[in-house]
Design an enzyme around this catalytic site. Structure first.
Site, PDB file in Angstrom:
ATOM      1  N   PRO A   2     103.706   6.952   8.089  1.00  0.00           N
ATOM      2  CA  PRO A   2     103.376   6.641   6.599  1.00  0.00           C
ATOM      3  C   PRO A   2     102.221   5.609   6.668  1.00  0.00           C
ATOM      4  CG  PRO A   2     105.700   6.045   7.373  1.00  0.00           C
ATOM      5  CD  PRO A   2     105.105   6.480   8.659  1.00  0.00           C
ATOM      6  N   GLU A   3     101.357   6.085   5.676  1.00  0.00           N
ATOM      7  CA  GLU A   3     100.142   5.376   5.466  1.00  0.00           C
ATOM      8  C   GLU A   3     100.106   4.357   4.171  1.00  0.00           C
ATOM      9  OE1 GLU A   3      96.827   8.215   5.716  1.00  0.00           O
ATOM     10  OE2 GLU A   3      97.981   9.585   6.949  1.00  0.00           O
ATOM     11  N   LYS A  59      99.877  -1.132   6.764  1.00  0.00           N
ATOM     12  CA  LYS A  59     100.815  -0.318   6.761  1.00  0.00           C
ATOM     13  C   LYS A  59     102.242  -1.505   7.038  1.00  0.00           C
ATOM     14  CE  LYS A  59      98.344   3.570   8.959  1.00  0.00           C
ATOM     15  NZ  LYS A  59      97.923   4.189  10.022  1.00  0.00           N
ATOM     16  N   ARG A 264      92.870  12.855  17.921  1.00  0.00           N
ATOM     17  CA  ARG A 264      93.709  13.129  16.714  1.00  0.00           C
ATOM     18  C   ARG A 264      93.268  14.621  16.161  1.00  0.00           C
ATOM     19  NH1 ARG A 264      95.902   8.388  14.525  1.00  0.00           N
ATOM     20  NH2 ARG A 264      97.286   9.998  13.451  1.00  0.00           N
TER      21      ARG A 264
END
Length: 276
Positions: A2-3, A59, A264
């Protein structure tokens, strides 16, 4: 993971439910989730605390409690914090259950078990390692075009890993970084110091707009995300590049590509985001 838009969506749903309620007790089914204080002290201290406000920093979810305490929660990869009716059976992978004074519960669940919870004095919150290292909030006034330009000029790093650096900008993650770079027409491997003023202006606007759009659409659910009411987000329907490898770029029609940048996965359009 979750960002910012997803965590903000959870914050808003819980802010509508929790303030004014007391935490009457807590059941900890996976002790390693509680980082501080020691488990027995955690249970004793949190009992009968009144929930005042649900906030956010980067976050992190920050639940302000009475008597000068704050419950800090980081969802990490697959964490969920959901308001439930008391009779609802806990979902699979539920690790902490907060019992509330209205008979309902707050469930913390996490399939991958990376999420963490801290109970700290509110005046010591800024000293919590992960929080004290956070950079600027990208939707607040301190994040200006000039700030971004100045910071990019002094950071000799590729732009995609830099956007993911929480000590630089708090709350950005893989999804919104990829989308922002595509909207700004910047290759994820570009060195930050090579961006032109026009590119920086486009990137600044893309970051602000995308995060706001994500919040307005209640977050992005690619796999696991649900809000504090247990509902999935909608913004995945509007993604242009993230998780769309091989599909046509909505802007030019070329196929979306995927490559590793800074360890990433990064999604981008080879035509719209050429290496310069």
């Amino acid at each position: 993971m979750p960002e910012l838009p997803e965590v903000e969506t959870v914050r808003r749903t819980l802010q509508a439910k929790l303030p004014g309620l007391k935490i009457t007790g807590v059941e900890v089914l996976l002790p390693k989730v509680i980082r501080s204080p020691e488990l027995s002290e955690f249970k004793e201290t949190i009992a009968d605390k009144k929930i005042l406000k649900v906030g956010r920093r980067g976050k992190y979810l920050l639940i302000n409690l009475s008597e000068g305490y704050t419950l800090a929660v980081h969802l990490r990869m697959t964490g969920r914090l959901v308001y439930c009716a008391g009779q609802d059976p806990p979902a699979r992978h539920t690790h902490v259950i907060f019992n509330l004074s209205n008979g309902c519960q707050l469930h913390f669940a996490d399939m991958r078990q990376f999420g963490r919870i801290w109970l700290v004095p509110t005046d010591a919150l800024d000293g919590l390692k992960g929080i004290k290292e956070l950079g600027v909030e990208p939707l607040e006034e301190l994040f200006t075009r000039e700030f971004l330009k100045k910071e990019l000029r002094r950071r000799h790093a590729r732009i995609k890993p830099l956007l993911l650096d929480q000590t630089f900008i708090a709350g950005l993650g893989n999804i919104y970084a990829d989308e922002a770079l595509h909207r700004a027409r910047i290759n994820p491997e570009r060195l930050a110091t090579t961006l032109t003023p026009r590119e920086i202006a486009r990137l600044y606007r893309a970051i602000r707009d995308l995060l706001q759009e994500g919040i307005e659409n209640r977050g992005t659910t690619v796999r696991d995300f649900i809000d504090g009411n247990g509902q999935a987000g909608n913004y995945q329907e509007f993604l242009q590049v993230y998780n769309r490898e091989g599909k046509p770029c909505p802007r030019c029609g070329d196929k979306i590509a995927k490559k590793k940048v800074g360890g990433r996965s990064s999604y981008y359009c080879p035509t719209c985001q050429k290496v310069k």
